[in-house]
Scaffold this active site. Structure first.
Site, PDB file in Angstrom:
ATOM      1  N   HIS A 173      20.408 -24.449   7.190  1.00 23.37           N
ATOM      2  CA  HIS A 173      19.722 -23.161   7.099  1.00 23.37           C
ATOM      3  C   HIS A 173      20.307 -22.087   8.021  1.00 23.37           C
ATOM      4  CE1 HIS A 173      17.795 -23.652  11.027  1.00 23.37           C
ATOM      5  NE2 HIS A 173      17.831 -24.942  10.723  1.00 23.37           N
ATOM      6  N   GLY A 229      46.309 -30.193  -5.449  1.00 23.76           N
ATOM      7  CA  GLY A 229      45.127 -31.056  -5.434  1.00 23.76           C
ATOM      8  C   GLY A 229      43.830 -30.262  -5.455  1.00 23.76           C
ATOM      9  N   GLY A 257      44.868 -23.646  -0.418  1.00 25.08           N
ATOM     10  CA  GLY A 257      44.209 -24.050   0.824  1.00 25.08           C
ATOM     11  C   GLY A 257      44.453 -23.076   1.962  1.00 25.08           C
ATOM     12  N   ASP A 272      51.425 -21.154 -10.890  1.00 26.91           N
ATOM     13  CA  ASP A 272      51.919 -21.782  -9.658  1.00 26.91           C
ATOM     14  C   ASP A 272      53.405 -21.455  -9.515  1.00 26.91           C
ATOM     15  OD1 ASP A 272      50.782 -24.287  -7.750  1.00 26.91           O
ATOM     16  OD2 ASP A 272      52.974 -24.068  -7.827  1.00 26.91           O
ATOM     17  N   ASP A 273      53.852 -21.314  -8.264  1.00 23.58           N
ATOM     18  CA  ASP A 273      55.245 -20.943  -8.030  1.00 23.58           C
ATOM     19  C   ASP A 273      56.187 -22.139  -7.989  1.00 23.58           C
ATOM     20  OD1 ASP A 273      54.547 -18.321  -8.010  1.00 23.58           O
ATOM     21  OD2 ASP A 273      54.481 -18.122  -5.823  1.00 23.58           O
TER      22      ASP A 273
END
Ligand SMILES: CC(C)(COP(=O)(O)OP(=O)(O)OC[C@H]1O[C@@H](n2cnc3c(N)ncnc32)[C@H](O)[C@@H]1OP(=O)(O)O)[C@@H](O)C(=O)NCCC(=O)NCCS
Length: 200
Positions: free
Chosen positions: A129, A11, A65, A32-33
């Site tokens: 900030h 995703g 992620g 990708d695995d």
């Protein structure tokens, strides 16, 4: 523009692919695995993560992620990861965004913020900030970080979490969905609730 290879066809990867195409990449593919995965979001999966060496002319982005896996793979790429900022993010001219980091749509990053390498400022998140966002940290969807906050390396602020101004969160933390951090966190761990407390 060069080819972009995104490592991680999940995703997160498909959102990264959209950003890449919005900033001008036309040739985008995944590694990708997952066994038998041929495409992601209409784009081809052209090999496993370890196959990156087969694409000497490509740019790379690691869209995984898990912070440790993201860091391990990005390190292996030896400086070839690019930085992606969605055109609909608002990023102050006085912001440094590290290599391999992404700032997603609707995110706002205000003046004098430094974002380390491999970090994620996810959709609709705000970083105000003078913040320091650590290497491989993740400010999740809709999370709000007030001014002069430090977020340590690899720390993950969950969806909708809030961090009050001048707070410092050490590395290696998971801040749960919806948590509100109002004081410094000095011990790595998982923190949930309002105000956020260590989950034992
Ligand atoms: C904090 C989190 C990591 C904990 O996951 P976990 O270790 O699997 O924990 P569990 O689901 O077993 O829950 C353990 C306890 O914590 C509570 N808890 C879990 N997440 C919580 C949260 N976000 N806020 C308040 N309480 C929470 C559970 O209700 C449970 O309480 P109980 O023991 O009294 O029943 C997870 O719930 C979470 O918030 N993940 C965020 C995901 C996210 O933000 N994704 C963003 C994608 S961009």
């Amino acid at each position: 523009m060069r080819r972009l290879i995104i490592i991680g066809a999940g995703g997160h990867g498909k959102v990264v692919a959209d950003i890449a195409m919005r900033v001008g990449y036309r040739d985008v593919a995944f590694l990708d695995d997952a066994e038998g995965l041929a495409e992601c979001a209409g784009l081809p999966v052209v090999g496993r993560a370890s196959d990156w060496g087969s694409f000497p002319d490509a740019d790379f982005f690691v869209a995984i992620g898990d912070a440790r896996a993201r860091e391990r793979i990005q390190r292996g790429l030896g400086g070839r990861a690019v930085t992606l900022v969605h055109p609909a993010a608002s990023v102050s001219r006085r912001v440094e965004v590290g290599r391999g980091s992404v700032v997603m749509a609707g995110a706002i990053v205000n003046s004098d913020v430094r974002i380390g390498e491999g970090a994620i400022v996810n959709t609709g998140a705000t970083v105000d900030h003078d913040c320091r966002i650590g290497r491989f940290a993740h400010v999740s969807v809709g999370s709000h970080v007030a001014g002069a906050v430090t977020v340590g390396d690899g720390t993950w602020l969950g969806v909708g979490s809030v961090v009050s101004n001048n707070v410092s969160i050490c590395g290696g933390c998971m801040v749960g969905a919806g948590a509100v951090v109002i004081g410094d966190i000095k011990e790595p761990g998982t923190y949930v609730g309002v105000p956020a407390r260590l989950l034992r």
